[in-house]
Design an enzyme around this catalytic site. Structure first.
Site, PDB file in Angstrom:
ATOM      1  N   TYR A   1     -11.802   4.306 -11.005  1.00 32.27           N
ATOM      2  CA  TYR A   1     -11.883   5.084  -9.769  1.00 32.27           C
ATOM      3  C   TYR A   1     -11.273   6.482  -9.878  1.00 32.27           C
ATOM      4  O   TYR A   1     -10.549   6.925  -8.999  1.00 32.27           O
ATOM      5  CB  TYR A   1     -11.335   4.348  -8.538  1.00 32.27           C
ATOM      6  CG  TYR A   1     -10.221   3.345  -8.757  1.00 32.27           C
ATOM      7  CD1 TYR A   1     -10.448   2.003  -8.458  1.00 32.27           C
ATOM      8  CD2 TYR A   1      -8.960   3.722  -9.215  1.00 32.27           C
ATOM      9  CE1 TYR A   1      -9.442   1.063  -8.617  1.00 32.27           C
ATOM     10  CE2 TYR A   1      -7.953   2.794  -9.379  1.00 32.27           C
ATOM     11  CZ  TYR A   1      -8.197   1.463  -9.079  1.00 32.27           C
ATOM     12  OH  TYR A   1      -7.199   0.541  -9.242  1.00 32.27           O
TER      13      TYR A   1
ATOM     14  N   GLU B   1       4.573  -6.508   1.509  1.00 33.77           N
ATOM     15  CA  GLU B   1       4.261  -6.948   0.142  1.00 33.77           C
ATOM     16  C   GLU B   1       3.866  -5.766  -0.739  1.00 33.77           C
ATOM     17  O   GLU B   1       2.717  -5.629  -1.133  1.00 33.77           O
ATOM     18  CB  GLU B   1       3.167  -8.028   0.152  1.00 33.77           C
ATOM     19  CG  GLU B   1       2.009  -7.695   1.052  1.00 33.77           C
ATOM     20  CD  GLU B   1       1.053  -8.852   1.306  1.00 33.77           C
ATOM     21  OE1 GLU B   1       1.446 -10.019   1.160  1.00 33.77           O
ATOM     22  OE2 GLU B   1      -0.100  -8.555   1.663  1.00 33.77           O
ATOM     23  N   PRO B   2       4.839  -4.902  -1.063  1.00 36.55           N
ATOM     24  CA  PRO B   2       4.546  -3.763  -1.949  1.00 36.55           C
ATOM     25  C   PRO B   2       4.300  -4.220  -3.386  1.00 36.55           C
ATOM     26  O   PRO B   2       4.930  -5.154  -3.858  1.00 36.55           O
ATOM     27  CB  PRO B   2       5.828  -2.930  -1.876  1.00 36.55           C
ATOM     28  CG  PRO B   2       6.910  -3.915  -1.546  1.00 36.55           C
ATOM     29  CD  PRO B   2       6.255  -4.951  -0.666  1.00 36.55           C
ATOM     30  N   GLY B   3       3.377  -3.553  -4.052  1.00 38.08           N
ATOM     31  CA  GLY B   3       3.124  -3.816  -5.469  1.00 38.08           C
ATOM     32  C   GLY B   3       3.346  -2.538  -6.260  1.00 38.08           C
ATOM     33  O   GLY B   3       4.353  -2.347  -6.943  1.00 38.08           O
ATOM     34  N   ARG B   4       2.392  -1.609  -6.100  1.00 42.59           N
ATOM     35  CA  ARG B   4       2.441  -0.327  -6.816  1.00 42.59           C
ATOM     36  C   ARG B   4       3.791   0.380  -6.667  1.00 42.59           C
ATOM     37  O   ARG B   4       4.323   0.911  -7.640  1.00 42.59           O
ATOM     38  CB  ARG B   4       1.348   0.575  -6.227  1.00 42.59           C
ATOM     39  CG  ARG B   4       1.138   1.891  -6.937  1.00 42.59           C
ATOM     40  CD  ARG B   4       0.222   2.808  -6.095  1.00 42.59           C
ATOM     41  NE  ARG B   4      -0.946   2.095  -5.606  1.00 42.59           N
ATOM     42  CZ  ARG B   4      -2.070   1.932  -6.291  1.00 42.59           C
ATOM     43  NH1 ARG B   4      -2.188   2.467  -7.475  1.00 42.59           N
ATOM     44  NH2 ARG B   4      -3.081   1.253  -5.768  1.00 42.59           N
TER      45      ARG B   4
ATOM     46  N   GLY C   1       0.783  -1.233   0.000  1.00 42.67           N
ATOM     47  CA  GLY C   1       0.000   0.000   0.000  1.00 42.67           C
ATOM     48  C   GLY C   1       0.813   1.279   0.000  1.00 42.67           C
ATOM     49  O   GLY C   1       0.238   2.365   0.157  1.00 42.67           O
TER      50      GLY C   1
ATOM     51  N   ARG D   1      -7.865   2.615 -14.866  1.00 45.92           N
ATOM     52  CA  ARG D   1      -7.971   3.267 -13.559  1.00 45.92           C
ATOM     53  C   ARG D   1      -8.743   4.584 -13.556  1.00 45.92           C
ATOM     54  O   ARG D   1      -9.525   4.825 -12.633  1.00 45.92           O
ATOM     55  CB  ARG D   1      -6.584   3.424 -12.926  1.00 45.92           C
ATOM     56  CG  ARG D   1      -5.937   2.052 -12.625  1.00 45.92           C
ATOM     57  CD  ARG D   1      -4.603   2.172 -11.905  1.00 45.92           C
ATOM     58  NE  ARG D   1      -4.728   2.643 -10.545  1.00 45.92           N
ATOM     59  CZ  ARG D   1      -4.469   3.872 -10.143  1.00 45.92           C
ATOM     60  NH1 ARG D   1      -4.037   4.783 -11.001  1.00 45.92           N
ATOM     61  NH2 ARG D   1      -4.633   4.222  -8.888  1.00 45.92           N
TER      62      ARG D   1
ATOM     63  N   TYR E   1      -1.061  -1.794 -12.171  1.00 45.11           N
ATOM     64  CA  TYR E   1      -2.505  -1.899 -12.405  1.00 45.11           C
ATOM     65  C   TYR E   1      -2.927  -1.267 -13.738  1.00 45.11           C
ATOM     66  O   TYR E   1      -4.032  -0.740 -13.870  1.00 45.11           O
ATOM     67  CB  TYR E   1      -3.296  -1.283 -11.227  1.00 45.11           C
ATOM     68  CG  TYR E   1      -2.860  -1.853  -9.897  1.00 45.11           C
ATOM     69  CD1 TYR E   1      -3.177  -3.164  -9.559  1.00 45.11           C
ATOM     70  CD2 TYR E   1      -2.109  -1.103  -8.994  1.00 45.11           C
ATOM     71  CE1 TYR E   1      -2.750  -3.711  -8.358  1.00 45.11           C
ATOM     72  CE2 TYR E   1      -1.689  -1.645  -7.791  1.00 45.11           C
ATOM     73  CZ  TYR E   1      -2.012  -2.948  -7.478  1.00 45.11           C
ATOM     74  OH  TYR E   1      -1.588  -3.492  -6.289  1.00 45.11           O
TER      75      TYR E   1
ATOM     76  N   CYS F   1     -15.770   3.119 -26.908  1.00 43.76           N
ATOM     77  CA  CYS F   1     -17.127   3.638 -26.989  1.00 43.76           C
ATOM     78  C   CYS F   1     -17.795   3.788 -25.631  1.00 43.76           C
ATOM     79  O   CYS F   1     -18.774   3.107 -25.318  1.00 43.76           O
ATOM     80  CB  CYS F   1     -17.960   2.751 -27.905  1.00 43.76           C
ATOM     81  SG  CYS F   1     -17.377   2.912 -29.584  1.00 43.76           S
TER      82      CYS F   1
END
Ligand SMILES: *Cc1c(COP(=O)(O)O)cnc(C)c1O
Length: 443
Positions: free
Chosen positions: A332, A288-291, A248, A328, A388, A359
């Protein structure tokens, strides 16, 4: 747009990444194109590892592969010595196909299917993060069939929810993930594990949110988890070996974002751990970093197509991709920044909005980008698209998914081929009765 990693403006006034002129990349690989700065990905992984090495904690850092999972990415993670977190059979399959060692993989997810659990058990992965009671039973049954003990962590919802600049404490967390801490579900799960000769409980997991810019939420999570650890020792004599605090960590999508360096999060967590635990009861800490590993390393290159100006209202600039390669903004309201890669040294002079070509009215990549005079054929570079984006890419409007290249030291290498039109129909089947009849020649 913020210039991350090796991004810079070269002598020709073009955006360069990893020593490669982006206009050359476009000529060679086509558009849309995901460009990943390999050295920045490696640097981020090392920053987390080195920050932990500077503490006296036992630790593991895992890359959350859902952010960007490909064979080549798994190779980078393996080379840098991290663990890998997977949430599906597809991500597990990808890791194993990349020769990622099973003993450094663990399995997340709130609804692991029997086939996913079986594949994980048969591959000999490091552990499963069990999410709910149904899953405990499934893990136990499938491990028993195989004559195995299954190592697990319990995912908990600690009632701390972190947002970009603040956090909230929720008494009872309303989430599809994990065992609730407040209502005693975790304690019941611990009891079930202690009574089982199959489930080998090693510790706990929590993940408090995403795109977090401050350390307070992590401190609070440590305090809550320490309380749980103490409680489980007193009530069950259970010794917690592993505490996984999730991912996060925030990144800079826009100039207004002010993320912390990985080392700041790790220092704050280490400090909270040493306050909350005595030396002998201190668990191994996992993150557990992702971004924060891949996000800033990605740039998407598009070709500008149509331009539509509504006088006094807005100028729309459409590119040859959109919500199929970057979901993305539509999903959001995520915000991005862009530059014209072939006019990177020109002064911005107009405000335009970047539309995709799909479209949906909502298929807008950026509202109000301030750019040099835009013309059809320009190369638009959208920054910070490494996390992502490819992993959420889809074929809406039968758009082929873009290619992905790694760039470093003046080299560009294909790591995901661009989908072809034949790829798009490769899974389609026409039932015999619907096949076009050949009309018999009339005599
Ligand atoms: C998504 C997720 C991560 C990674 O989150 P980032 O915001 O990409 O760092 C880590 N752990 C769990 C359980 C997740 O769901």
């Amino acid at each position: 747009m913020h210039f991350h990693g090796t991004s810079r403006i070269n002598e020709k006034g073009h955006l360069e990444i990893g020593g490669c002129d982006t206009t050359d990349l476009v000529r060679r690989w086509g558009t849309p194109l995901y460009v990943m700065d390999e050295n920045l990905i490696r640097r981020r992984m090392r920053q987390f590892m080195e920050a932990f090495e500077a503490t006296d904690l036992s630790f593991q850092v895992a890359y959350a592969s859902k952010a960007f999972s490909t064979l080549a990415m798994c190779r980078l993670v393996e080379e840098e010595g991290l663990f890998l977190d997977v949430v599906s059979e597809g991500e597990l399959y990808t890791a194993l196909a990349a020769d990622f060692p099973a003993e450094r993989i663990y399995f997340h997810g709130n609804n692991k299917t029997p086939s996913e659990v079986a594949r994980g058990l048969d591959a000999g992965i490091r552990l499963f993060v069990a999410d709910n009671f149904t899953e405990l039973h499934l893990l136990e049954a499938l491990a028993r069939e195989r004559g195995l003990r299954v190592p697990i962590l319990l995912r908990t919802t600690p009632g701390v929810e972190a947002h970009t600049h603040d956090y909230i404490q929720t008494g009872q967390e309303d989430s599809k993930f994990g065992f609730d801490l407040g209502s005693g579900q975790v304690q019941e799960a611990v009891r079930q594990c202690m009574e089982s000769d199959i489930l080998h409980l090693e510790g706990f997991h929590c993940h408090i949110g995403s795109q977090i810019f401050e350390v307070e939420g992590f401190r609070l999570a440590v305090a809550k988890m320490a309380e749980l650890v103490r409680h489980c020792r007193e009530q069950f004599g259970f010794h917690t070996e592993i505490l996984n605090l999730g991912g996060g960590f925030g990144i800079r999508y826009s100039e207004g974002d002010e993320p912390l360096e990985p080392v700041r999060y790790v220092e704050a967590i280490a400090q909270a751990i040493s306050q909350a635990f005595s030396e002998e009861e201190r668990p191994e800490i996992w993150l557990e970093p992702g971004r924060s590993i891949v996000g800033e390393a990605g740039t998407t290159l598009y070709e500008v197509g149509t331009i539509k100006e509504i006088p006094g209202v807005r100028k729309y600039v459409a590119v040859d991709g959109g919500m199929n390669d970057n979901l993305r903004p539509a999903l959001y309201q995520a915000t991005y920044e862009a530059i014209l890669a072939n006019k990177a040294d020109c002064e911005p002079e107009e405000t335009v909005s970047i539309a995709g070509k799909l479209c949906e009215t909502g298929d807008m990549l950026i509202w109000d980008a301030y750019l040099p005079a835009v013309e059809s054929g320009d190369v638009l570079a959208v920054g910070c698209t490494g996390a992502y984006n490819y992993s959420m890419a889809n074929n809406y409007n039968r758009m082929p998914r873009p290619a992905v290249v790694f760039v470093a030291d003046g080299r560009s290498e294909l790591v995901v081929m661009r989908e072809t039109l034949d790829d798009l129909i490769s899974q389609d089947v026409i039932p015999e009765r619907l096949k076009r009849k050949t009309i018999p020649a009339s005599s």
